[in-house]
Design an enzyme around this catalytic site. Structure first.
Site, PDB file in Angstrom:
ATOM      1  N   GLY A  69       0.796  -1.222   0.000  1.00 23.10           N
ATOM      2  CA  GLY A  69       0.000   0.000   0.000  1.00 23.10           C
ATOM      3  C   GLY A  69       0.827   1.269   0.000  1.00 23.10           C
ATOM      4  O   GLY A  69       0.468   2.254  -0.655  1.00 23.10           O
ATOM      5  N   SER A  70       1.930   1.270   0.732  1.00 25.23           N
ATOM      6  CA  SER A  70       2.759   2.482   0.808  1.00 25.23           C
ATOM      7  C   SER A  70       3.323   2.845  -0.558  1.00 25.23           C
ATOM      8  O   SER A  70       3.359   4.020  -0.940  1.00 25.23           O
ATOM      9  CB  SER A  70       3.895   2.298   1.819  1.00 25.23           C
ATOM     10  OG  SER A  70       3.397   2.253   3.138  1.00 25.23           O
ATOM     11  N   ASN A 149      -6.649   3.325   9.872  1.00 25.24           N
ATOM     12  CA  ASN A 149      -5.896   2.188  10.384  1.00 25.24           C
ATOM     13  C   ASN A 149      -5.798   2.134  11.905  1.00 25.24           C
ATOM     14  O   ASN A 149      -5.482   1.091  12.474  1.00 25.24           O
ATOM     15  CB  ASN A 149      -4.481   2.188   9.790  1.00 25.24           C
ATOM     16  CG  ASN A 149      -3.777   3.517   9.949  1.00 25.24           C
ATOM     17  OD1 ASN A 149      -4.313   4.553   9.566  1.00 25.24           O
ATOM     18  ND2 ASN A 149      -2.581   3.505  10.516  1.00 25.24           N
ATOM     19  N   GLN A 177      -6.946  -0.726   4.745  1.00 30.88           N
ATOM     20  CA  GLN A 177      -7.631  -1.371   5.856  1.00 30.88           C
ATOM     21  C   GLN A 177      -9.011  -1.913   5.477  1.00 30.88           C
ATOM     22  O   GLN A 177      -9.588  -2.706   6.215  1.00 30.88           O
ATOM     23  CB  GLN A 177      -7.788  -0.376   7.015  1.00 30.88           C
ATOM     24  CG  GLN A 177      -6.487   0.022   7.674  1.00 30.88           C
ATOM     25  CD  GLN A 177      -5.823  -1.126   8.429  1.00 30.88           C
ATOM     26  OE1 GLN A 177      -6.489  -2.009   8.941  1.00 30.88           O
ATOM     27  NE2 GLN A 177      -4.500  -1.095   8.506  1.00 30.88           N
ATOM     28  N   SER A 197      -3.213  -3.499   0.178  1.00 29.12           N
ATOM     29  CA  SER A 197      -2.051  -4.311   0.526  1.00 29.12           C
ATOM     30  C   SER A 197      -2.501  -5.706   0.920  1.00 29.12           C
ATOM     31  O   SER A 197      -3.375  -5.860   1.776  1.00 29.12           O
ATOM     32  CB  SER A 197      -1.289  -3.650   1.685  1.00 29.12           C
ATOM     33  OG  SER A 197      -0.053  -4.295   1.907  1.00 29.12           O
ATOM     34  N   HIS A 199      -1.237  -8.214   2.622  1.00 30.00           N
ATOM     35  CA  HIS A 199      -1.064  -8.786   3.956  1.00 30.00           C
ATOM     36  C   HIS A 199      -2.098  -8.280   4.956  1.00 30.00           C
ATOM     37  O   HIS A 199      -2.192  -8.785   6.080  1.00 30.00           O
ATOM     38  CB  HIS A 199       0.359  -8.543   4.483  1.00 30.00           C
ATOM     39  CG  HIS A 199       0.630  -7.170   4.976  1.00 30.00           C
ATOM     40  ND1 HIS A 199       0.703  -6.868   6.323  1.00 30.00           N
ATOM     41  CD2 HIS A 199       0.869  -6.012   4.329  1.00 30.00           C
ATOM     42  CE1 HIS A 199       0.965  -5.582   6.474  1.00 30.00           C
ATOM     43  NE2 HIS A 199       1.080  -5.043   5.273  1.00 30.00           N
ATOM     44  N   THR A 235      11.015  -8.058 -12.311  1.00 32.29           N
ATOM     45  CA  THR A 235      10.401  -9.384 -12.266  1.00 32.29           C
ATOM     46  C   THR A 235       9.299  -9.432 -11.222  1.00 32.29           C
ATOM     47  O   THR A 235       9.501  -9.044 -10.074  1.00 32.29           O
ATOM     48  CB  THR A 235      11.468 -10.453 -11.941  1.00 32.29           C
ATOM     49  OG1 THR A 235      12.494 -10.396 -12.935  1.00 32.29           O
ATOM     50  CG2 THR A 235      10.856 -11.848 -11.917  1.00 32.29           C
ATOM     51  N   CYS A 323       3.321   1.095  11.647  1.00 34.84           N
ATOM     52  CA  CYS A 323       4.297   1.910  10.929  1.00 34.84           C
ATOM     53  C   CYS A 323       4.859   3.025  11.810  1.00 34.84           C
ATOM     54  O   CYS A 323       5.839   3.663  11.455  1.00 34.84           O
ATOM     55  CB  CYS A 323       3.661   2.511   9.681  1.00 34.84           C
ATOM     56  SG  CYS A 323       3.020   1.272   8.554  1.00 34.84           S
TER      57      CYS A 323
END
Length: 379
Positions: A69-70, A149, A177, A197, A199, A235, A323
């Site tokens: 996401g960042s 978040n 989120q 994101s 994860h 890649t 973060c």
């Protein structure tokens, strides 16, 4: 160990893990190679792109995979300003955005780009009228997160987006989120860009994506080869991308049932804590928030002390965004709600996920109350 910090990261789902494994072992080909091993990898990437697109109401060609996401947030903010290079640029965002938005905006200000940081109300909501009032003739871009978040508050993105599209202003939402946890449809939200994101929705770390409307262009993120429509050379992380596709597909399919379970867990936790600690309070919107997230404040105790004692009891919660961990400064999100520094430092965030149980929620509540009593008795 009871993990109740799913806003920081989530356990990869069994299905996503199973589907990604072959691309780390037997089917490890480069997706840009023209022989069969590479073609299989390319097909797997495109299958994941289709899964992600379907989950948010987009077209596969509108999805670009990133490292998270960042990276997606950085690409949008920096890319849009390049589109309008040489023009007088004004950007609107909110005071409670993730640092991957706020810190880019601060960097852009050093390049003479004007930024308005909208305040939120005591519930953490960005008011639509405030967005409308902030728009200027030179406003080119607006970025407002879909769900916060730290407090889980869900923003009125659809209303904001509808207004901005009527004005021809580009609109981005950081949905890191939200995706995989609440319904997300880019058409109903009226956004030009959306970042997420994997994860955070039970995929693997190191993979994210940016939705970019086909009607809008952006400068390349990484120059080099033709990967990711030529926008992001290098890649592809095939295994991570495959996991993202199956994780988002699985979460969307189970979303309603999971949300009901998570809401019940949060309600149980808050109710049991209030029985023993009546003056506990919820930071943010008590109703309009992510189903599994709640941010609680406690009078006269340190959130960090609570977190540390809970860790010893086998419970993982947080005091702020992952973060921003290790920073002694109070949460910028909580301060934006109008609470004092002391109140902000008393907060902990509980964020349940699909693998938590109601029994775990009951234990978390009991452990928090015991930790609170221990700290108070030592004062």
């Amino acid at each position: 160990m009871i993990y109740a910090d799913n806003a920081a990261t989530t356990k990869i789902s069994d299905k996503a893990f199973e589907k990604m494994l072959p691309f780390l072992q037997e089917q490890y080909g480069n997706a840009s190679s023209q022989y069969s091993l590479g073609i299989k990898a390319k097909r797997a990437v495109e299958q994941a792109r289709k899964q992600v697109a379907e989950a948010i109401g987009a077209q596969p060609a509108e999805i670009t995979f990133t490292s998270g996401g960042s990276e997606a947030n950085n690409w949008v903010l920096q890319g849009v300003t390049k589109l309008f290079k040489g023009e007088d640029i004004h950007i609107i965002t909110s005071s409670i955005e993730h640092h991957s938005v706020l810190n880019v905006c601060r960097a852009l200000e050093t390049e003479n780009i004007k930024v308005t940081y909208l305040q939120v109300n005591k519930n953490g909501l960005v008011l639509v009228d405030d967005v409308i009032s902030a728009v200027k003739p030179n406003t080119k871009f607006v970025s407002i997160m879909l769900a916060n978040n730290e407090i889980g508050t869900i923003q009125p993105i659809a209303e904001i987006g509808k207004y901005l599209h009527g004005k021809g202003i580009l609109f981005h939402t950081d949905a890191v989120q939200a995706v995989g946890h609440i319904p997300v449809d880019i058409n109903k939200l009226h956004v030009d860009f959306l970042s997420a994101s994997a994860h955070k929705f039970n995929g693997a770390k190191g993979t994210g994506f940016l939705y970019k409307s086909a009607s809008v262009d952006l400068p390349n993120l990484v120059f080099g080869g033709k990967q990711e429509h030529g926008y992001r050379a290098g890649t592809e992380n095939v295994a991570g991308i495959v996991a993202a596709g199956y994780a988002i597909e699985e979460n969307v399919k189970e979303m309603r049932k999971t949300a009901e379970r998570l809401q019940a867990m949060v309600q149980t936790t808050v109710s049991e804590i209030r029985e023993r600690i009546p003056d506990v309070w919820i930071n943010g919107n008590a109703e309009l928030r992510l189903p599994g997230t709640v941010n609680l404040g406690f009078n006269g105790v340190s959130g960090e002390s609570l977190m540390n004692i809970l860790d010893l009891k086998g419970v993982c919660v947080s005091t702020s965004s992952a973060c921003n961990s290790g920073n002694d400064e109070p949460s910028h999100v909580l301060l934006a709600l109008g609470v004092s520094e002391e109140q902000a430092k008393s907060a902990i965030r509980i964020s349940y996920g699909k693998y938590n149980t109601i029994e775990e929620a009951e234990y978390v509540a009991s452990a928090i109350c015991d930790a609170y009593s221990k700290i108070k008795s030592a004062i």
